[in-house]
Design an enzyme around this catalytic site. Structure first.
Site, PDB file in Angstrom:
ATOM      1  N   ALA A 169       0.847  -1.201   0.000  1.00  0.00           N
ATOM      2  CA  ALA A 169       0.000   0.000   0.000  1.00  0.00           C
ATOM      3  C   ALA A 169       0.882   1.251   0.000  1.00  0.00           C
ATOM      4  O   ALA A 169       1.943   1.273   0.626  1.00  0.00           O
ATOM      5  CB  ALA A 169      -0.905  -0.004   1.230  1.00  0.00           C
ATOM      6  N   GLU A 214      -8.245 -11.919   0.507  1.00  0.00           N
ATOM      7  CA  GLU A 214      -8.527 -11.677   1.931  1.00  0.00           C
ATOM      8  C   GLU A 214      -9.165 -10.298   1.992  1.00  0.00           C
ATOM      9  O   GLU A 214      -8.476  -9.285   1.897  1.00  0.00           O
ATOM     10  CB  GLU A 214      -7.226 -11.704   2.740  1.00  0.00           C
ATOM     11  CG  GLU A 214      -6.485 -13.025   2.716  1.00  0.00           C
ATOM     12  CD  GLU A 214      -7.211 -14.120   3.470  1.00  0.00           C
ATOM     13  OE1 GLU A 214      -7.937 -13.817   4.430  1.00  0.00           O
ATOM     14  OE2 GLU A 214      -7.080 -15.297   3.074  1.00  0.00           O
ATOM     15  N   CYS A 237      -9.103  -6.128   9.970  1.00  0.00           N
ATOM     16  CA  CYS A 237     -10.182  -6.787   9.232  1.00  0.00           C
ATOM     17  C   CYS A 237     -11.034  -7.664  10.145  1.00  0.00           C
ATOM     18  O   CYS A 237     -12.199  -7.905   9.856  1.00  0.00           O
ATOM     19  CB  CYS A 237      -9.610  -7.604   8.088  1.00  0.00           C
ATOM     20  SG  CYS A 237      -8.391  -8.801   8.627  1.00  0.00           S
ATOM     21  N   GLU A 265     -18.208  -2.199   7.199  1.00  0.00           N
ATOM     22  CA  GLU A 265     -17.041  -2.082   8.072  1.00  0.00           C
ATOM     23  C   GLU A 265     -16.841  -0.612   8.424  1.00  0.00           C
ATOM     24  O   GLU A 265     -16.752   0.218   7.522  1.00  0.00           O
ATOM     25  CB  GLU A 265     -15.800  -2.465   7.256  1.00  0.00           C
ATOM     26  CG  GLU A 265     -15.258  -3.807   7.444  1.00  0.00           C
ATOM     27  CD  GLU A 265     -13.948  -3.946   6.666  1.00  0.00           C
ATOM     28  OE1 GLU A 265     -13.883  -3.563   5.487  1.00  0.00           O
ATOM     29  OE2 GLU A 265     -13.007  -4.482   7.251  1.00  0.00           O
TER      30      GLU A 265
HETATM   31  P1  NAP Z   1      -7.858  -1.225  -0.674  1.00  0.00           P
HETATM   32  O1  NAP Z   1      -8.233   0.175  -0.908  1.00  0.00           O
HETATM   33  O2  NAP Z   1      -8.619  -2.278  -1.386  1.00  0.00           O
HETATM   34  O3  NAP Z   1      -6.296  -1.323  -1.008  1.00  0.00           O
HETATM   35  C1  NAP Z   1      -5.551  -2.486  -0.772  1.00  0.00           C
HETATM   36  C2  NAP Z   1      -4.405  -2.534  -1.758  1.00  0.00           C
HETATM   37  O4  NAP Z   1      -4.932  -2.669  -3.064  1.00  0.00           O
HETATM   38  C3  NAP Z   1      -3.535  -1.280  -1.755  1.00  0.00           C
HETATM   39  O5  NAP Z   1      -2.206  -1.672  -1.997  1.00  0.00           O
HETATM   40  C4  NAP Z   1      -4.103  -0.515  -2.946  1.00  0.00           C
HETATM   41  O6  NAP Z   1      -3.201   0.400  -3.495  1.00  0.00           O
HETATM   42  C5  NAP Z   1      -4.375  -1.667  -3.897  1.00  0.00           C
HETATM   43  N1  NAP Z   1      -5.303  -1.349  -4.980  1.00  0.00           N
HETATM   44  C6  NAP Z   1      -6.358  -0.525  -4.968  1.00  0.00           C
HETATM   45  N2  NAP Z   1      -6.949  -0.509  -6.187  1.00  0.00           N
HETATM   46  C7  NAP Z   1      -6.244  -1.362  -6.980  1.00  0.00           C
HETATM   47  C8  NAP Z   1      -6.348  -1.776  -8.328  1.00  0.00           C
HETATM   48  N3  NAP Z   1      -7.306  -1.313  -9.145  1.00  0.00           N
HETATM   49  N4  NAP Z   1      -5.453  -2.652  -8.807  1.00  0.00           N
HETATM   50  C9  NAP Z   1      -4.484  -3.126  -8.000  1.00  0.00           C
HETATM   51  N5  NAP Z   1      -4.316  -2.764  -6.712  1.00  0.00           N
HETATM   52  C10 NAP Z   1      -5.202  -1.897  -6.200  1.00  0.00           C
HETATM   53  O7  NAP Z   1      -7.963  -1.604   0.872  1.00  0.00           O
HETATM   54  P2  NAP Z   1      -7.393  -0.759   2.089  1.00  0.00           P
HETATM   55  O8  NAP Z   1      -8.354   0.310   2.396  1.00  0.00           O
HETATM   56  O9  NAP Z   1      -5.977  -0.414   1.883  1.00  0.00           O
HETATM   57  O10 NAP Z   1      -7.400  -1.876   3.242  1.00  0.00           O
HETATM   58  C11 NAP Z   1      -8.440  -2.009   4.124  1.00  0.00           C
HETATM   59  C12 NAP Z   1      -9.304  -3.191   3.726  1.00  0.00           C
HETATM   60  O11 NAP Z   1      -8.525  -4.377   3.767  1.00  0.00           O
HETATM   61  C13 NAP Z   1     -10.436  -3.437   4.702  1.00  0.00           C
HETATM   62  O12 NAP Z   1     -11.605  -3.725   3.997  1.00  0.00           O
HETATM   63  C14 NAP Z   1      -9.974  -4.648   5.491  1.00  0.00           C
HETATM   64  O13 NAP Z   1     -11.003  -5.395   6.043  1.00  0.00           O
HETATM   65  C15 NAP Z   1      -9.222  -5.396   4.451  1.00  0.00           C
HETATM   66  N6  NAP Z   1      -8.295  -6.352   5.083  1.00  0.00           N
HETATM   67  C16 NAP Z   1      -8.599  -7.675   5.047  1.00  0.00           C
HETATM   68  C17 NAP Z   1      -7.767  -8.596   5.671  1.00  0.00           C
HETATM   69  C18 NAP Z   1      -8.103 -10.063   5.659  1.00  0.00           C
HETATM   70  O14 NAP Z   1      -7.271 -10.870   6.093  1.00  0.00           O
HETATM   71  N7  NAP Z   1      -9.281 -10.462   5.199  1.00  0.00           N
HETATM   72  C19 NAP Z   1      -6.621  -8.156   6.316  1.00  0.00           C
HETATM   73  C20 NAP Z   1      -6.333  -6.795   6.343  1.00  0.00           C
HETATM   74  C21 NAP Z   1      -7.184  -5.904   5.718  1.00  0.00           C
HETATM   75  P3  NAP Z   1      -3.611   1.975  -3.555  1.00  0.00           P
HETATM   76  O15 NAP Z   1      -3.862   2.382  -2.167  1.00  0.00           O
HETATM   77  O16 NAP Z   1      -2.446   2.603  -4.209  1.00  0.00           O
HETATM   78  O17 NAP Z   1      -4.879   2.113  -4.371  1.00  0.00           O
END
Ligand code: NAP
Length: 475
Positions: free
Chosen positions: A175, A248, A282, A379
């Site tokens: 990230a 995940e 999460c 969430e």
């Molecule tokens: P996010 O916005 O989906 O971003 C996660 C990663 O994906 C970042 O590195 C982001 O980079 C990248 N990304 C975004 N759009 C993309 C695309 N079109 N193509 C490729 N990569 C892309 O999630 P977040 O807000 O950082 O994280 C929070 C979420 O993660 C929550 O929903 C949480 O529940 C979940 N989570 C789940 C777990 C599990 O084990 N289930 C663990 C931890 C967190 P950029 O920021 O540069 O867009």
């Protein structure tokens, strides 16, 4: 860039340009570092290097892969202080939580060092006397890993350790808020002796990098942790190459307190699970369902824990409540709290930005929450506990299972038969029964429904990065 004894610049060969993005300390706003925005050609080159490394790395004997992973685990452990300070600087969580996360990252590498040596196959009894059936596990190929900001070290380790153990080179996109922990681990991986091309970090525009990684047929597996919305998009993007995925995704955990629960332990665990990393986990409980017979007793104990939380800079040992990662995260929490109050919830604690300023939000408790409120459907990802009481456990089961999320939940009580039957009736990938620390390296972490696909950790974790090959041998 130097961080304590870590030279993170070793992970990159280029100098800062105007296009580089800034990594800021969420507690102070200070610049922690700069990260290159890599052009498409650099990402392509990383894919090519990983593709070239695959044949050699997958052929390395498993004891040697195990030795390198264990060495990396040791190096992470040896650098715990520097890595934890770096993690706190870019993510904001209290140093004690950062140290625990570094310990968890080291534990994943140590565990999968052993798993590298346990990729045993199977001989299946054939239905014909003139043949034998052999099944083996082969590494799936180059792995693309995309990680979120809330656990910048352990989310990386959960993917990189099993993939490398299975014989797969990894291209990691961390990230943008927290890329330095990933880079530091890549530097240590090199020190541990990992060959070129086996672990590469790419940074820059997520959508462009994501498009390249998902469309490229040389990549065999996409492992993603992040929001359900992004996971859904990546799932669709992988369709063209029929790429296997591990997802995940978001959670929306429930915390259920049954009438026979040990209230002291339940309240302490509820507060720990809710407010760790300021609710930005999460598996963090979003909804609390407390049986009416013990509601008052649970609430009193829970509030005592809430009142002891201290918002502050993670480097101050007194701080126990982290800032939120950025303004959009803060705005989402404000929206959820305002919506709940507008729909009739009672604000019992908090409910506003913390006096210390920045992106801190007060530890907040809402009572009288119903299922129409945003806090009950999405969430919140912040320090907000949304509590309601219940009479009939069947109603709670229905409310938990009505969610499109299915990551984690928690149940507290004493009668083991009721606890087991309740846990089994919930559509969740993980249930903590009188326990909240789900994230252990030997356990299969993952969700059902729109919380994801596949499992990270445990023996299941390494098998995700393998394909089975069936050999029919005529004799
Ligand atoms: P996010 O916005 O989906 O971003 C996660 C990663 O994906 C970042 O590195 C982001 O980079 C990248 N990304 C975004 N759009 C993309 C695309 N079109 N193509 C490729 N990569 C892309 O999630 P977040 O807000 O950082 O994280 C929070 C979420 O993660 C929550 O929903 C949480 O529940 C979940 N989570 C789940 C777990 C599990 O084990 N289930 C663990 C931890 C967190 P950029 O920021 O540069 O867009």
């Amino acid at each position: 860039m130097q961080w304590g004894r870590l030279d993170i610049a070793g992970a990159f060969s280029r100098r800062r340009t105007a296009a580089d993005s800034v990594v800021r300390d969420p507690a102070t706003g200070a610049v922690v570092g700069y990260i290159p925005s890599m052009p498409a050609e650099a990402v392509e080159a990383a894919i090519e290097a990983a593709h070239n490394a695959f044949a050699e790395w997958s052929a390395v004997a498993s004891p040697k892969r195990a030795r390198l992973l264990r060495r990396l685990s040791q190096l992470i452990g040896d650098h715990t202080d520097d890595l934890a300070e770096l993690l706190t600087a870019e993510q904001g969580k209290p140093l004690a939580e950062a140290r625990a996360e570094i310990g968890s990252a080291a534990a994943y590498f140590d565990f999968f060092a052993d798993e590298a040596r346990r990729l045993n196959g199977e001989i299946i009894a054939s239905s014909r006397a003139d043949s034998r059936i052999l099944v083996s596990h082969k590494p799936i190929g180059v792995v693309a890993a995309i990680t979120p900001w809330n656990f910048p070290a352990s989310m990386v380790a959960r993917k990189v350790a099993p993939a490398i153990a299975a014989g797969c080179p990894v291209i990691l996109k961390p990230a943008p808020q927290t890329p330095l922990s990933a880079l530091a681990m890549a530097v240590l991986a090199r020190q541990a002796g990992l060959p070129d091309g086996v672990l590469q970090v790419v940074t820059g525009d997520a959508a462009s990098i994501g498009t390249l990684l998902t469309h490229d047929p040389r990549i065999g597996f996409l492992s993603f942790t992040g929001s359900t919305a992004t996971g859904r998009l990546l799932y669709a993007q992988c369709a063209g190459t029929i790429k296997k995925l591990g997802l995940e995704l978001g959670g929306h955990a429930s915390f259920i307190v049954l009438p026979d629960a040990d209230l002291d332990k339940a309240a302490a665990a509820a507060a720990a699970a809710k407010f760790r990393n300021s609710g930005q986990t999460c598996v963090c409980p979003n909804r609390f369902f407390v049986h009416e017979a013990v509601y008052a007793g649970f609430l009193e104990r829970f509030l005592a824990h809430v009142d002891r939380l201290v918002p502050g800079d993670g480097r101050d040992p007194k701080s126990t409540l982290a800032p939120l990662i950025d303004e959009p995260a803060l705005a989402k929490v404000e929206r959820h709290v305002a919506d709940a109050i507008a729909r009739g919830a009672q604000l019992t604690r908090g409910g506003r930005r913390a006096a210390i300023g920045g992106t801190w939000y007060e530890a907040t408790v809402l009572e009288g929450v119903d299922q129409t409120m945003l806090v009950s459907c999405e969430e919140t990802f912040g320090p907000v506990a949304a509590i309601s009481s219940f009479t009939d456990p069947d109603d709670v089961r229905a409310m938990v299972n009505a969610s499109s999320y299915g990551l984690a939940g928690y149940i507290w009580g004493r009668d083991i038969a009721t606890l087991l039957k309740t846990a089994e009736s919930l559509d969740l990938g993980m249930v903590g029964i009188n326990a909240v620390h789900l994230g252990m390296e030997m356990a299969p972490i993952g969700g059902v429904k729109q919380s994801g696909l596949g499992r990270e950790g445990g023996h299941a974790g390494i098998l995700e990065y393998c394909e089975q090959q069936y050999l029919l041998v005529g004799v």
